[in-house]
Design a protein around this motif. Structure first.
Motif, PDB file in Angstrom:
ATOM      1  N   PHE A 445       0.831  -1.209   0.000  1.00 19.51           N
ATOM      2  CA  PHE A 445       0.000   0.000   0.000  1.00 19.51           C
ATOM      3  C   PHE A 445       0.859   1.250   0.000  1.00 19.51           C
ATOM      4  O   PHE A 445       0.554   2.223  -0.720  1.00 19.51           O
ATOM      5  N   ASP A 446       1.931   1.257   0.769  1.00 17.71           N
ATOM      6  CA  ASP A 446       2.836   2.414   0.774  1.00 17.71           C
ATOM      7  C   ASP A 446       3.456   2.627  -0.604  1.00 17.71           C
ATOM      8  O   ASP A 446       3.624   3.769  -1.058  1.00 17.71           O
ATOM      9  N   ASP A 447       3.783   1.527  -1.267  1.00 15.93           N
ATOM     10  CA  ASP A 447       4.333   1.636  -2.623  1.00 15.93           C
ATOM     11  C   ASP A 447       3.296   2.225  -3.570  1.00 15.93           C
ATOM     12  O   ASP A 447       3.621   3.057  -4.428  1.00 15.93           O
ATOM     13  N   PHE A 448       2.061   1.814  -3.426  1.00 15.77           N
ATOM     14  CA  PHE A 448       0.988   2.367  -4.249  1.00 15.77           C
ATOM     15  C   PHE A 448       0.806   3.867  -3.990  1.00 15.77           C
ATOM     16  O   PHE A 448       0.651   4.659  -4.933  1.00 15.77           O
ATOM     17  N   LEU A 449       0.837   4.285  -2.728  1.00 16.69           N
ATOM     18  CA  LEU A 449       0.684   5.700  -2.394  1.00 16.69           C
ATOM     19  C   LEU A 449       1.773   6.545  -3.020  1.00 16.69           C
ATOM     20  O   LEU A 449       1.537   7.691  -3.448  1.00 16.69           O
ATOM     21  N   GLU A 450       2.951   5.984  -3.095  1.00 21.33           N
ATOM     22  CA  GLU A 450       4.103   6.741  -3.590  1.00 21.33           C
ATOM     23  C   GLU A 450       4.150   6.811  -5.113  1.00 21.33           C
ATOM     24  O   GLU A 450       4.525   7.841  -5.678  1.00 21.33           O
ATOM     25  N   ARG A 451       3.726   5.758  -5.792  1.00 19.88           N
ATOM     26  CA  ARG A 451       3.985   5.648  -7.234  1.00 19.88           C
ATOM     27  C   ARG A 451       2.794   5.996  -8.132  1.00 19.88           C
ATOM     28  O   ARG A 451       2.988   6.308  -9.308  1.00 19.88           O
ATOM     29  N   TYR A 452       1.579   5.946  -7.608  1.00 23.30           N
ATOM     30  CA  TYR A 452       0.428   6.029  -8.505  1.00 23.30           C
ATOM     31  C   TYR A 452      -0.506   7.186  -8.165  1.00 23.30           C
ATOM     32  O   TYR A 452      -1.719   7.086  -8.348  1.00 23.30           O
ATOM     33  N   LYS A 453       0.056   8.304  -7.706  1.00 22.77           N
ATOM     34  CA  LYS A 453      -0.777   9.449  -7.341  1.00 22.77           C
ATOM     35  C   LYS A 453      -1.503  10.053  -8.541  1.00 22.77           C
ATOM     36  O   LYS A 453      -2.536  10.701  -8.384  1.00 22.77           O
ATOM     37  N   GLN A 454      -0.963   9.865  -9.734  1.00 22.23           N
ATOM     38  CA  GLN A 454      -1.544  10.486 -10.927  1.00 22.23           C
ATOM     39  C   GLN A 454      -2.741   9.726 -11.484  1.00 22.23           C
ATOM     40  O   GLN A 454      -3.437  10.225 -12.383  1.00 22.23           O
ATOM     41  N   LEU A 455      -3.026   8.522 -10.965  1.00 21.43           N
ATOM     42  CA  LEU A 455      -4.114   7.711 -11.508  1.00 21.43           C
ATOM     43  C   LEU A 455      -5.469   8.313 -11.154  1.00 21.43           C
ATOM     44  O   LEU A 455      -5.655   8.935 -10.101  1.00 21.43           O
ATOM     45  N   LYS A 456      -6.424   8.060 -12.038  1.00 20.25           N
ATOM     46  CA  LYS A 456      -7.769   8.625 -11.882  1.00 20.25           C
ATOM     47  C   LYS A 456      -8.462   8.110 -10.627  1.00 20.25           C
ATOM     48  O   LYS A 456      -9.129   8.864  -9.914  1.00 20.25           O
ATOM     49  N   ASN A 457      -8.316   6.817 -10.367  1.00 19.35           N
ATOM     50  CA  ASN A 457      -9.016   6.193  -9.239  1.00 19.35           C
ATOM     51  C   ASN A 457      -8.123   6.061  -7.998  1.00 19.35           C
ATOM     52  O   ASN A 457      -8.394   5.221  -7.127  1.00 19.35           O
ATOM     53  N   TYR A 458      -7.079   6.906  -7.961  1.00 19.40           N
ATOM     54  CA  TYR A 458      -6.124   6.829  -6.847  1.00 19.40           C
ATOM     55  C   TYR A 458      -6.827   7.049  -5.512  1.00 19.40           C
ATOM     56  O   TYR A 458      -6.731   6.227  -4.594  1.00 19.40           O
ATOM     57  N   ARG A 459      -7.567   8.160  -5.369  1.00 24.12           N
ATOM     58  CA  ARG A 459      -8.200   8.473  -4.095  1.00 24.12           C
ATOM     59  C   ARG A 459      -9.256   7.429  -3.727  1.00 24.12           C
ATOM     60  O   ARG A 459      -9.388   7.041  -2.555  1.00 24.12           O
ATOM     61  N   ALA A 460      -9.999   6.934  -4.720  1.00 25.61           N
ATOM     62  CA  ALA A 460     -11.028   5.937  -4.432  1.00 25.61           C
ATOM     63  C   ALA A 460     -10.406   4.650  -3.912  1.00 25.61           C
ATOM     64  O   ALA A 460     -10.932   4.025  -2.973  1.00 25.61           O
ATOM     65  N   ASN A 461      -9.272   4.250  -4.486  1.00 20.72           N
ATOM     66  CA  ASN A 461      -8.603   3.039  -4.008  1.00 20.72           C
ATOM     67  C   ASN A 461      -7.978   3.251  -2.636  1.00 20.72           C
ATOM     68  O   ASN A 461      -7.911   2.319  -1.827  1.00 20.72           O
ATOM     69  N   VAL A 462      -7.505   4.468  -2.369  1.00 16.83           N
ATOM     70  CA  VAL A 462      -6.996   4.764  -1.026  1.00 16.83           C
ATOM     71  C   VAL A 462      -8.127   4.631  -0.003  1.00 16.83           C
ATOM     72  O   VAL A 462      -7.968   4.016   1.066  1.00 16.83           O
ATOM     73  N   ILE A 463      -9.273   5.196  -0.332  1.00  7.41           N
ATOM     74  CA  ILE A 463     -10.423   5.101   0.577  1.00  7.41           C
ATOM     75  C   ILE A 463     -10.834   3.650   0.782  1.00  7.41           C
ATOM     76  O   ILE A 463     -11.157   3.217   1.903  1.00  7.41           O
ATOM     77  N   ALA A 464     -10.835   2.859  -0.303  1.00  9.23           N
ATOM     78  CA  ALA A 464     -11.213   1.446  -0.191  1.00  9.23           C
ATOM     79  C   ALA A 464     -10.275   0.698   0.748  1.00  9.23           C
ATOM     80  O   ALA A 464     -10.718  -0.151   1.538  1.00  9.23           O
ATOM     81  N   ASN A 465      -8.996   1.004   0.706  1.00  8.03           N
ATOM     82  CA  ASN A 465      -8.043   0.314   1.577  1.00  8.03           C
ATOM     83  C   ASN A 465      -8.169   0.775   3.023  1.00  8.03           C
ATOM     84  O   ASN A 465      -7.959  -0.023   3.949  1.00  8.03           O
ATOM     85  N   ILE A 466      -8.495   2.043   3.226  1.00  9.02           N
ATOM     86  CA  ILE A 466      -8.736   2.500   4.600  1.00  9.02           C
ATOM     87  C   ILE A 466      -9.960   1.787   5.168  1.00  9.02           C
ATOM     88  O   ILE A 466      -9.954   1.332   6.331  1.00  9.02           O
ATOM     89  N   ASN A 467     -11.017   1.674   4.361  1.00  7.74           N
ATOM     90  CA  ASN A 467     -12.193   0.913   4.799  1.00  7.74           C
ATOM     91  C   ASN A 467     -11.837  -0.549   5.061  1.00  7.74           C
ATOM     92  O   ASN A 467     -12.396  -1.192   5.954  1.00  7.74           O
ATOM     93  N   ASN A 468     -10.921  -1.061   4.268  1.00 12.51           N
ATOM     94  CA  ASN A 468     -10.464  -2.442   4.423  1.00 12.51           C
ATOM     95  C   ASN A 468      -9.871  -2.668   5.811  1.00 12.51           C
ATOM     96  O   ASN A 468     -10.049  -3.737   6.416  1.00 12.51           O
ATOM     97  N   CYS A 469      -9.140  -1.681   6.294  1.00  9.69           N
ATOM     98  CA  CYS A 469      -8.531  -1.806   7.626  1.00  9.69           C
ATOM     99  C   CYS A 469      -9.601  -1.996   8.697  1.00  9.69           C
ATOM    100  O   CYS A 469      -9.391  -2.702   9.682  1.00  9.69           O
ATOM    101  N   LEU A 470     -10.757  -1.349   8.478  1.00  6.77           N
ATOM    102  CA  LEU A 470     -11.840  -1.495   9.440  1.00  6.77           C
ATOM    103  C   LEU A 470     -12.337  -2.934   9.475  1.00  6.77           C
ATOM    104  O   LEU A 470     -12.597  -3.490  10.547  1.00  6.77           O
ATOM    105  N   SER A 471     -12.438  -3.570   8.314  1.00  8.99           N
ATOM    106  CA  SER A 471     -12.866  -4.975   8.263  1.00  8.99           C
ATOM    107  C   SER A 471     -11.842  -5.879   8.930  1.00  8.99           C
ATOM    108  O   SER A 471     -12.198  -6.790   9.693  1.00  8.99           O
ATOM    109  N   PHE A 472     -10.584  -5.648   8.647  1.00  9.21           N
ATOM    110  CA  PHE A 472      -9.535  -6.445   9.284  1.00  9.21           C
ATOM    111  C   PHE A 472      -9.570  -6.272  10.804  1.00  9.21           C
ATOM    112  O   PHE A 472      -9.488  -7.241  11.558  1.00  9.21           O
ATOM    113  N   ARG A 473      -9.674  -5.034  11.240  1.00  8.73           N
ATOM    114  CA  ARG A 473      -9.656  -4.756  12.678  1.00  8.73           C
ATOM    115  C   ARG A 473     -10.843  -5.422  13.379  1.00  8.73           C
ATOM    116  O   ARG A 473     -10.687  -6.023  14.444  1.00  8.73           O
TER     117      ARG A 473
END
Length: 707
Positions: A445-473
């Motif tokens: 995930f850190d690699d994704f944050l660093e390398r793919y900021k220019q992608l269209k769905n970057y923020r949506a995928n970041v949000i999806a992974n943050i929500n993912n942490c809630l499921s894991f927790r």
């Protein structure tokens, strides 16, 4: 957990098993005490020794005619009826094949006249088990004749061979009935059991009596043992019946053991319900069948365990040995009470079971590790390919947490379906593998944050992974809440993913707020309210961008915004090049700070922040600025440190620098409060540790205070 009823349901293409025990219908030759005895007995039964001597031929012909008439009239087959027919049948002086020298005394109610060998042969060939007692009487009479020494050895041998040939016929008839007990009429079954019991009694009596005779020893006959051998053969034939194969579904080994388990359970239930009431207690019929089925079942498993098994068969063996066999067969409701005292034991020795369990654990952990890595790889590929995440109830959603938790849960469930102890063992190992996976997830995930900021769905995928942490927790806290060390160990990577995700989402907002906060140091303190309102308006405009976060996560993000606002306000307050020398000026500044603190707190709490621990950060600093009494200032500083343990001397210097009416000795006296060791100063919620105070933050007139 696996259920026995699932395993015992019919397989595709397999012949249904009836409710009663379906013992083999093809009669097979039962073993006798020895092969030589069996062959001799059967040869005697069909040899010319059964033909009477010439002088008795006429009498035997009459006997045969009378026997034929008796069949046609269909008279009773009972022992008493047969003996009544025999009574007065032979004329005085009529010869017979075996002429008893004395009246038999071992058969109560037996008439003086015994049936001939030929008559008994006819009865036995027609399945008349009533002939067993006259035959026993002939045997005893022969023993008495031999003991008296009234016949030659050759004649004794001839007569004994005829008796043994009849016993061979009787044995085959009796054991044939007992071999298929559920197919026999209850009365016939009782007769067969009575014959075996009578023969066992005779074996014991002969063994206890005086030895030595001109006759060849024929006892003990061990018919009870022969019956038990027949039970063993029946069990093997029942359990070894071929099972229909299918292109899909269970493997051949699974179908075989399913067939054996279902057959054993149904057959033993039939033995308990239908045979036990008919069999004498000394037969131990339930134990005989249970032990025979158990031995064959155990032999098949032991043979299979000798080979290198695939993962599926290893698991199947352990399930049968440790769970299904002891719980759903041996301890099933209908069999538990009957089998409790038999002590059949385990299907495999403990050492073999431990080896299989070790193999199972190794296989499962390797599979879990591989499946989790594959799930993360597929998820990372979707991020890099700019695939938008799923939307679920208006929130960005990822299946990664569901997939991984399901992989771990299924593996633990498999172990628990074998034994609960094995479930505990694998639980510890799976937690370590899950912790390793979460660290890998964080790095990806850190690699994704660093390398793919220019992608269209970057923020949506970041949000999806943050929500993912809630499921894991939620899963970690629910399933492993008692393991505090492991629990916290698992949450560290999840907290990092959430924090880094928040930083990425809030980065643009915080950049927009930076020039607004700088205006605090560029204007007079009399007009900071308008600036703060502009800051809060900017935040309010950007909040809809975070609407696709889960509600609880969005509140945490608002807490991060709340912390940022308070932190930046303290930074700008510390950097202000302002020295207020009068108490009135200091009190005016304190009122401005209190007003701003109230605005910040109300705005953040109304938008979901629950960071109440921040509520005193600015008001208590305003109190330090406002106070004029040295001791009161010291008390306030000491109290402030208890609320915010990361408040350091550098931060205190920056605040005291505003109070231009303090002497250097007074400043040192106030700073000495922080030298008092009041215990650990680690803050649960970092605030001042996020604020870096340098000497150039302070007014030039107070730079020396930090020396």
């Amino acid at each position: 957990m696996l259920k026995m009823m699932t395993f015992f349901q019919g397989l595709p293409g397999e012949r249904p098993v009836p409710g009663a025990v379906d013992f083999p219908r093809s009669p097979q030759k039962l073993p006798s005490t020895s092969e030589g005895e069996s062959e001799a007995s059967m040869s005697e039964a069909s040899s010319e020794d059964l033909v009477p001597s010439p002088e008795t031929g006429a009498a035997l012909e009459r006997d045969e005619e009378r026997a034929a008439k008796k069949e046609k009239k269909k008279k009773s087959k009972g022992l008493s009826s047969m003996l009544k027919v025999f009574k007065g049948r032979r004329k005085k002086g009529q010869p017979s094949s075996v002429e008893p020298e004395a009246e038999p005394n071992a058969s109560p109610g037996l008439d003086s006249r015994l049936p001939t060998v030929e008559e008994l042969k006819v009865d036995l060939e027609h399945g008349r088990l009533e002939a067993a007692r006259p035959l026993l009487a002939l045997e005893r009479e022969l023993l008495e004749t031999a003991a008296a020494g009234r016949l030659s050895d050759q004649e004794l041998v001839r007569r004994q061979s005829k008796v043994e040939a009849l016993y061979a016929l009787l044995r085959d008839q009796v054991l044939g009935v007992l071999r298929r007990p559920l197919e026999a009429a209850p009365e016939q079954l009782r007769q067969a059991l009575a014959v075996v019991a009578e023969q066992e009694l005779e074996d014991r009596q002969v063994a206890a009596g005086p030895g030595g005779s001109a006759l060849a020893p024929t006892r003990p006959r061990h018919w009870l043992q022969l019956w038990r051998r027949g039970v063993t053969q029946a069990a093997e034939e029942r359990l070894s019946q071929p099972v229909a194969t299918g292109a899909e579904g269970p493997s051949a080994a699974e179908r075989t053991f399913l067939h054996m388990g279902r057959t054993m359970k149904e057959d033993l239930e039939a033995v308990v319900e239908r045979l036990k009431p008919l069999f004498p207690a000394e037969f131990h019929v339930v134990a005989a069948y249970a032990e025979s089925y158990h031995q064959y079942f155990a032999a098949q498993l032991a043979a299979m365990a000798q080979f290198e098994l695939c993962e599926r068969d290893t698991y199947m063996l352990l399930v049968w040995v440790q769970n299904l066999y002891p719980n759903d067969i041996i301890n099933s409701p209908k069999l538990a009470g009957e089998l409790q005292g038999i002590r059949l034991g385990s299907l495999l020795p403990p050492k073999q079971i431990r080896l299989l369990e070790a193999t199972f654990l190794s296989n499962e952990v390797a599979n879990v590790k591989e499946l989790m890595a594959r799930a993360l790889e597929l998820e990372s590929q979707r991020w890099a390919q700019d695939v938008p995440p799923q939307r679920l109830d208006g929130h960005c959603h990822s299946e990664l947490a569901i997939d991984v938790i399901q992989i771990v849960s299924q593996s633990q469930a498999k172990a628990e379906s074998i034994t609960s102890d094995l479930g505990v063992q694998i639980r510890q190992v799976l937690l370590l593998e899950l912790a390793g996976f979460l660290r890998s997830y964080q790095r990806a995930f850190d690699d994704f944050l660093e390398r793919y900021k220019q992608l269209k769905n970057y923020r949506a995928n970041v949000i999806a992974n943050i929500n993912n942490c809630l499921s894991f927790r939620a899963s970690v806290e629910q399933r492993w809440q008692t393991l505090q060390d492991t629990h916290s160990h698992l949450l560290v990577p999840l907290n990092e993913i959430k924090t880094h995700g928040f930083d990425s989402l809030l980065q643009n907002l915080f950049l927009d707020l930076k020039p607004l906060f700088k205006r605090f140091t560029q204007t007079r303190w009399s007009a900071p309210v308008e600036i703060l309102e502009e800051i809060l308006a900017t935040v309010s405009e950007r909040l809809p961008e975070f609407s696709e976060l889960q509600d609880s996560v969005r509140k945490e993000l608002m807490e991060a915004v709340h912390l940022h606002l308070v932190k930046e306000y303290i930074i700008r307050l510390s950097k202000r090049r302002l020295i207020l020398k009068t108490a009135e000026q200091q009190q005016q500044l304190a009122r401005h700070i209190l007003s701003n603190a109230d605005l910040i707190h109300c705005f953040c709490t109304q938008n979901g922040s629950s960071a109440n621990w921040l509520s005193l950060a600015l008001p208590r600093l305003a109190e330090i600025i406002c106070l004029q009494d040295l001791n009161a200032i010291k008390i306030e500083v000491a109290t402030y440190v208890t609320w915010y343990p990361d408040f350091s001397k550098g931060h205190l210097n920056a605040i005291l620098a505003i109070k231009g009416n303090l002497s250097s000795s007074e400043v040192r006296s106030i700073r000495s409060i922080l030298d008092i060791n009041t215990g650990p100063h680690e803050s649960t919620h970092p605030l001042f540790s996020l604020i870096r105070i340098s000497w150039f933050f302070l007014p030039w007139s107070h730079w020396w205070v930090n020396r």
